[in-house]
Design an enzyme around this catalytic site. Structure first.
Site, mmCIF file in Angstrom:
data_model
loop_
_atom_site.group_PDB
_atom_site.id
_atom_site.type_symbol
_atom_site.label_atom_id
_atom_site.label_comp_id
_atom_site.label_asym_id
_atom_site.label_seq_id
_atom_site.Cartn_x
_atom_site.Cartn_y
_atom_site.Cartn_z
ATOM 1 N N ASP A 1 -29.024 -10.486 17.592
ATOM 2 C CA ASP A 1 -30.371 -10.063 17.239
ATOM 3 C C ASP A 1 -31.106 -9.548 18.472
ATOM 4 O O ASP A 1 -30.720 -9.825 19.604
ATOM 5 C CB ASP A 1 -31.158 -11.227 16.626
ATOM 6 C CG ASP A 1 -30.677 -11.567 15.221
ATOM 7 O OD1 ASP A 1 -30.039 -10.701 14.597
ATOM 8 O OD2 ASP A 1 -30.929 -12.694 14.764
ATOM 9 N N VAL A 2 -32.189 -8.830 18.226
ATOM 10 C CA VAL A 2 -32.951 -8.208 19.300
ATOM 11 C C VAL A 2 -33.444 -9.235 20.316
ATOM 12 O O VAL A 2 -33.500 -8.963 21.523
ATOM 13 C CB VAL A 2 -34.134 -7.393 18.714
ATOM 14 C CG1 VAL A 2 -35.079 -8.290 17.932
ATOM 15 C CG2 VAL A 2 -34.894 -6.655 19.799
#
Length: 263
Positions: A98-99
Site C-alpha cells: 500500500d501507499v
C-alpha cells in the site's frame, strides 16, 4: 470464443465457398509498402526498497485525476526508458504494498519489459551507475534542505525591530495540514516540517524580505500566510499580523546530485 461461435453458425458448404482448400493462388504480385524494424524486448530485473509512506507502487490516478505526484514504477522506468531509448515499458513485481507501507530488508523483486529499445549493450559499470541514479532520486528526500527568498506583506505597519526576532529562530518545527490549493491532488495529512533558519531585511512599513532555509517538502506560501490556520505556527501568527507572500524564489536545493560535469 467469438471465432468458435461464428464457425458454429456457418454451414460447411458456405464455408468451403468462402475459404476453399487449398486456397486460390493470388492473381497479383505482392508489393512491399513499408518495412519497419524493431528490436526484441529487453527485460531488466531487480529489487526495490521503499522508505516513504507517501509513495504508491504504480501511478495513483482516480477518475483521470492524479492523487500523488510520483510512484515507484515511474521513478524506476523513467530512467530506464531514457537510457535504453525504449518506446514503452511493462512493469511487474512480486506483489505490491500500500501507499503508506514501506518495503525494507532486501527489497521487493520487480521486472520491467522495455519495448523496442534502441540501445541494448551496457557495461556492468553503466548498470551500476544507473542503479545508483535510480536509488538516489528519493534517497533522504526529507533530509534535504531548500533555500528560499520571499517578499512579505503585512497588514499592520511594522518597524525594523518588529522582524528582527525572526533572525534568532532556529530549527522551528511547524505542522502543516495539506494546503487547500493542493488538496485536490494530494491526500489530507498533517506533516511536521522544520524551518532551519530565517534572515530578514526590512523594506518599508508593510514589506520585508525573508530568506529561509527549510526542510524539503515545506510549503513556504502557507508558512507565511497560515492557510486559514492549517499551518501552525506561521509568519502571521509569530508576528501577530496578517501576512501574505508577494514574491517567492527558490535559491537552492541542497542535495549533492547529480554530480557536476567538468567543463
Amino acid at each position: 470464443m467469438a471465432v468458435m461461435k461464428a464457425l458454429n453458425k456457418i454451414k460447411e458448404e458456405d464455408f468451403r465457398k468462402q475459404f476453399p482448400c487449398p486456397p486460390d493462388s493470388p492473381k497479383a504480385v505482392c508489393t512491399v509498402l513499408e518495412i519497419e524494424c524493431a528490436h526484441g524486448a529487453v527485460f531488466v530485473a531487480g529489487r526495490y526498497n521503499k522508505y516513504s509512506r507517501n509513495l504508491p507502487q504504480t501511478p495513483w490516478i482516480i477518475d483521470g485525476e492524479r492523487k500523488l505526484e510520483s510512484s515507484v514504477e515511474e521513478l524506476i522506468s523513467d530512467h530506464l526508458l531514457k537510457v535504453f531509448k525504449a518506446e514503452s515499458f511493462n512493469f511487474s513485481s512480486s506483489g505490491r504494498e500500500d501507499v503508506d507501507v514501506r518495503t525494507l530488508g532486501n527489497g521487493r523483486p520487480f521486472a520491467i519489459e522495455l519495448v523496442n529499445p534502441h540501445r541494448v549493450h551496457f557495461t556492468s559499470q553503466e548498470i551500476k551507475e544507473l542503479q545508483q541514479a535510480i536509488g538516489h532520486m528519493k534517497e533522504g528526500e526529507e533530509e534535504k534542505t531548500k533555500t528560499y527568498s520571499a517578499l512579505i506583506w503585512t497588514n499592520k505597519a511594522i518597524q525594523r525591530k518588529d522582524i528582527e526576532f525572526l533572525d534568532d529562530i532556529k530549527d522551528l518545527k511547524i505542522d502543516q495540514k495539506t494546503p487547500l490549493r493542493v488538496l485536490h491532488r494530494r491526500p489530507l495529512a498533517v506533516r511536521t516540517r522544520i524551518i532551519h533558519s530565517m534572515e530578514t531585511r526590512y523594506v518599508d512599513e508593510h514589506h520585508f524580505h525573508l530568506s529561509l532555509k527549510t526542510q524539503a517538502g515545506t510549503y513556504i506560501k502557507e508558512f507565511v500566510h497560515g492557510d486559514f490556520g492549517r499551518t501552525k505556527p506561521n509568519i502571521g501568527s509569530l508576528m501577530d499580523v496578517t501576512a501574505d507572500i508577494l514574491e517567492l524564489d527558490v535559491e537552492s536545493v541542497d542535495v549533492d546530485w547529480p554530480p557536476a560535469l567538468d567543463d
